[in-house]
Each structure stands twice: as C-alpha cells, then as structure tokens.
Design an enzyme around this catalytic site. Sequence first.
Site, mmCIF file in Angstrom:
data_model
loop_
_atom_site.group_PDB
_atom_site.id
_atom_site.type_symbol
_atom_site.label_atom_id
_atom_site.label_comp_id
_atom_site.label_asym_id
_atom_site.label_seq_id
_atom_site.Cartn_x
_atom_site.Cartn_y
_atom_site.Cartn_z
ATOM 1 N N ASP A 170 -9.623 -54.329 -10.837
ATOM 2 C CA ASP A 170 -10.858 -54.192 -11.611
ATOM 3 C C ASP A 170 -11.128 -55.444 -12.436
ATOM 4 O O ASP A 170 -12.270 -55.876 -12.568
ATOM 5 C CB ASP A 170 -10.783 -52.956 -12.516
ATOM 6 C CG ASP A 170 -12.031 -52.855 -13.383
ATOM 7 O OD1 ASP A 170 -13.123 -52.683 -12.795
ATOM 8 O OD2 ASP A 170 -11.935 -53.007 -14.613
ATOM 9 N N ARG A 220 -18.468 -59.226 -10.514
ATOM 10 C CA ARG A 220 -19.726 -58.465 -10.597
ATOM 11 C C ARG A 220 -20.617 -59.023 -11.693
ATOM 12 O O ARG A 220 -21.840 -59.081 -11.566
ATOM 13 C CB ARG A 220 -19.418 -56.985 -10.879
ATOM 14 C CG ARG A 220 -18.876 -56.246 -9.681
ATOM 15 C CD ARG A 220 -18.251 -54.941 -10.089
ATOM 16 N NE ARG A 220 -19.185 -54.064 -10.759
ATOM 17 C CZ ARG A 220 -18.845 -53.185 -11.712
ATOM 18 N NH1 ARG A 220 -17.590 -53.043 -12.091
ATOM 19 N NH2 ARG A 220 -19.758 -52.443 -12.273
ATOM 20 N N SER A 249 -14.710 -48.487 -11.891
ATOM 21 C CA SER A 249 -14.135 -49.461 -12.820
ATOM 22 C C SER A 249 -13.634 -48.766 -14.092
ATOM 23 O O SER A 249 -12.489 -48.947 -14.522
ATOM 24 C CB SER A 249 -15.218 -50.504 -13.139
ATOM 25 O OG SER A 249 -14.900 -51.235 -14.280
ATOM 26 N N LYS A 294 -9.380 -47.447 -15.019
ATOM 27 C CA LYS A 294 -8.650 -47.876 -16.229
ATOM 28 C C LYS A 294 -8.198 -46.668 -17.047
ATOM 29 O O LYS A 294 -7.105 -46.631 -17.589
ATOM 30 C CB LYS A 294 -9.545 -48.782 -17.080
ATOM 31 C CG LYS A 294 -9.694 -50.171 -16.465
ATOM 32 C CD LYS A 294 -10.554 -51.078 -17.300
ATOM 33 C CE LYS A 294 -11.994 -50.733 -17.228
ATOM 34 N NZ LYS A 294 -12.955 -51.750 -16.960
ATOM 35 N N HIS A 341 -14.127 -42.828 -24.260
ATOM 36 C CA HIS A 341 -14.583 -44.117 -23.742
ATOM 37 C C HIS A 341 -16.105 -44.160 -23.720
ATOM 38 O O HIS A 341 -16.756 -43.208 -23.321
ATOM 39 C CB HIS A 341 -14.048 -44.348 -22.321
ATOM 40 C CG HIS A 341 -14.358 -45.717 -21.813
ATOM 41 N ND1 HIS A 341 -13.571 -46.813 -22.117
ATOM 42 C CD2 HIS A 341 -15.388 -46.182 -21.073
ATOM 43 C CE1 HIS A 341 -14.096 -47.878 -21.571
ATOM 44 N NE2 HIS A 341 -15.199 -47.536 -20.920
HETATM 45 N N1 URA Z 1 -17.398 -51.085 -18.315
HETATM 46 C C1 URA Z 1 -16.419 -51.244 -17.399
HETATM 47 O O1 URA Z 1 -15.246 -51.253 -17.742
HETATM 48 N N2 URA Z 1 -16.777 -51.396 -16.107
HETATM 49 C C2 URA Z 1 -18.057 -51.388 -15.698
HETATM 50 O O2 URA Z 1 -18.299 -51.524 -14.516
HETATM 51 C C3 URA Z 1 -19.071 -51.231 -16.660
HETATM 52 C C4 URA Z 1 -18.713 -51.058 -17.970
#
Ligand code: URA
Length: 441
Positions: free
Chosen positions: A161, A168, A183, A187, A82
């Site tokens: 999220d 956000r 966040s 995931k 990621h």
């Molecule tokens: N990517 C995400 O999934 N969440 C964040 O807070 C920042 C980048």
Amino acid sequence: MRMYDIIKNKRDGIELSTKEINFFIENYTSGNIPDYQAAALLMAIYCNKMNKRETLDLTKAMINSGDTVDLSHIKGIKVDKHSTGGVGDKTTIALGPMVASCGIPFVKMSGRGLGHTGGTLDKLESIKDFKVELSSKDFFEAANNINIAICSQTANITPADKKLYSLRDVTATVENISLIAGSIMSKKLAIGSDAIVLDVKVGSGAFMKDLDSALTLAKEMVDLGTGFGRETVAIVTNMDEPLGYAVGNALEVKEAIETLKGNGPKDFYELCLSLGTKLLLLAKRCENESEARELLIDTVDSGRAYKKLLEFVENQGGDISYIENTKLLPKANYIVEVKSDTDGFIKSMNAEKVGECSLILGAGRETKESKIDLSSGIVLNVKVDDEVKKGDVLAYVHGNNIEKVNEVKDYLKDIIFIGEKNSKEKKLIYAEVTKNGTRLF
Ligand code: URA
C-alpha cells in the site's frame, strides 16, 4: 504470468483472478514490476473498477505483503477508529482520551499527513518532546496501564500500500472506491484491533464528493472488515466545510484541548460524541446509544478526559505544560484578519481549498519529504449558515511568511461564499452503515 496480460485484461474489462492480483502485489512490492506498468494497471482499475471479490483479494494481498501486529497482549476489547481524511480533522486527539477514560484501550498506529489533509502524528509533535516512536514494549505497556497509545508504524505494515498510494497520488488514481477501501482496510486489518469505527467523509474536502459514492465506500469497507471477522461500523459525515474552526497542526491541538475542557466547537464535539458512542458500544462498555453518549459527555464535564490527555502526553514524553498553557504551543509570527466585504450568510466554503491554504502556509506536506511548519494555518471565525456583517472577521491566517499569508488572505475571500441564507439546514452526520444495512439521517 505476464504483467502485460494483466493490464490488457483489466483494460478490456475482464475480471482479474486471485492469482493475477497476488502476482501483481507480490512482484510490485519486491520491485520486479516497474512503476509504469503498475500505473497502467491502476488507471485500468480506476476506469473499469473492481468487483467485490477482486477488492477482497487486493486487500488480502496487501495485508500479506508485510507484517501484522498482534494486539492480544492488550487486555480488553481493542477499538480503532479511522477517518478517510478531512480538513481540520483533529478527532483522534480528543476522542482518544474520552474513550480511554471510559476504560477502553484506544490504540492507534497513525500516519503522517500528505496533501491537503493533516496527519495526527504531525499535530501531536506540536507538543514539545512528544515521542511518536514507541517500542512494542512501551506501546503495550501504555495500552495496558493507561488505555491509550498513539504512535507511528514501526513494523513493516502493508508495504504494497505504501508504494501504491504514493503512485496513485501522482497518477490521478486515488479516487477509486476499491483502491481506497483496500488501502485503508488493509492497514486497519493488519493491526489486530477487535472492532473498527470508520468516519467516511463526504463533501468538498473529502475524496468522496457525493453521498452515493461515500455510502458505497462505507459499505465496501464495512463488508471488508466484517469479512475478516472484525466488528466494523461506518458513519458518513460532512466534509463540505472544515471540522471545527482550526486548520493547522498546533492550532488544531489547541482546539482539541479546548474541546476536552468543554469549550470546543459544536460540530467537532458532536462528531467525537457520535464516533465515541459507536466505539463504546462495540467495546461492549454500554448497553445503548444514550448511555454511551452520557458517559462520554461526563468524561468531558468531570475533567476525566482532559486528565487522560495529560497522562497520555506525559507517558509519551511530552511536556504537559504545553497542554496546561496552550500559549506555549508553536506560534506564527504573523496573524492576519480576513474580513467580510458584505452583509449576508455564509453559504459555503470549499474545505479542500481551505486545506490548500494551509498547504500554502507550510502547515501540510506537498511531498513525503517536506518539512512542515507546525505553527501556521487558519482559524475560521465563521461556519456555514452563520450571519455576517460587512467588516466582520471571517478568518485569521497564521503564518511565518508574510507574502504567503497575504496570498492566503486573498484566496480565502474567494473560497468563503456569502449570500442569501441557505434553504436547507446542513447536516453533520448523513448515515450509519453496519453489516445489517444503512440508516440514513
Ligand atoms: N487514505 C488511505 O490510507 N488510502 C487511500 O486510498 C485514501 C485515503
């Protein structure tokens, strides 16, 4: 428990309890807490920060807000990678086939792009008929039969999220280490891969603008992954200029294909090798870094990784003639050159602003509902530290609206700084963070 008291506590610098965090996440997800109260709490968290325990509780609560995906039907050690988000980051499209062709299952449930960074699914949709929606059955079959599947999330993963990230985004509360770590990791952890490799970007095009913040974020995410029993490694990489030369969906797919044919940009190929090395080690496919690196280089030199890309695209319904002949990929009506007005060296280029240029051209999404133009974007002709002469081409602007193309052409000249040679050599990789500590390069 009242949301008012939770906000007040955080505003006054008081640590939130596990119960308070769970109350907030459960009730915000179910719609019992309005956006204005959630926004106030986010700003209080942004200003007063969260400690490690609060970040862990937040991550757990977000995982528990939705479904989790069990990958135990897939044979072997499942690895996931990621990136925290960058400009021109098409890594998954090249790295996935490289790793899969080494016999390691590379499975990803990816997101769409929002803001100045692009999403893998949008990029893949430049290939005619490519299907990003896969049933669970097709997803698991692909993983077991050809070792690679990349699709959109169908399950209801981390709905908390989803809501919080959108909030956000419009309340200037994205760039907080606990909120970003929670966040991203919620995931990743909701999907049951065995090992996770994180590419934490630092620089003008990243959320983290300085190395110290990027190292802290990397450590926070590695600790979260490790705490949940997943092998997790992060590398901190340069996002002071776009990765490779191409920025924009079809343009990036073309660059990823060229990379698998051995003709990719040096920085992009090197990043794929570095991330791939970590993935192969975590998957226990190789004994050491040099063996892993050689194996990955061989996947490209032998054509195995390119063949795996064809197999992957075909398996997800895509027309492989678009890979074999990249001239078929969506093409913009206008391609305009940006030329240098002076002699000198490329001192810097602001990656975030290059990302904004691609947004102006329609290659990215301003809001979740925006439709994107797959053909438009920018192809740089130079990288930081290159020498240029007056009249040399700095970049090509691809677009379908000539006014916007000209706007970006002028804007790019302001973004690409030319001057004396930089005294310090640029780095691609700054550090590696594992559960055992940080190694700086
Ligand atoms: N990517 C995400 O999934 N969440 C964040 O807070 C920042 C980048």
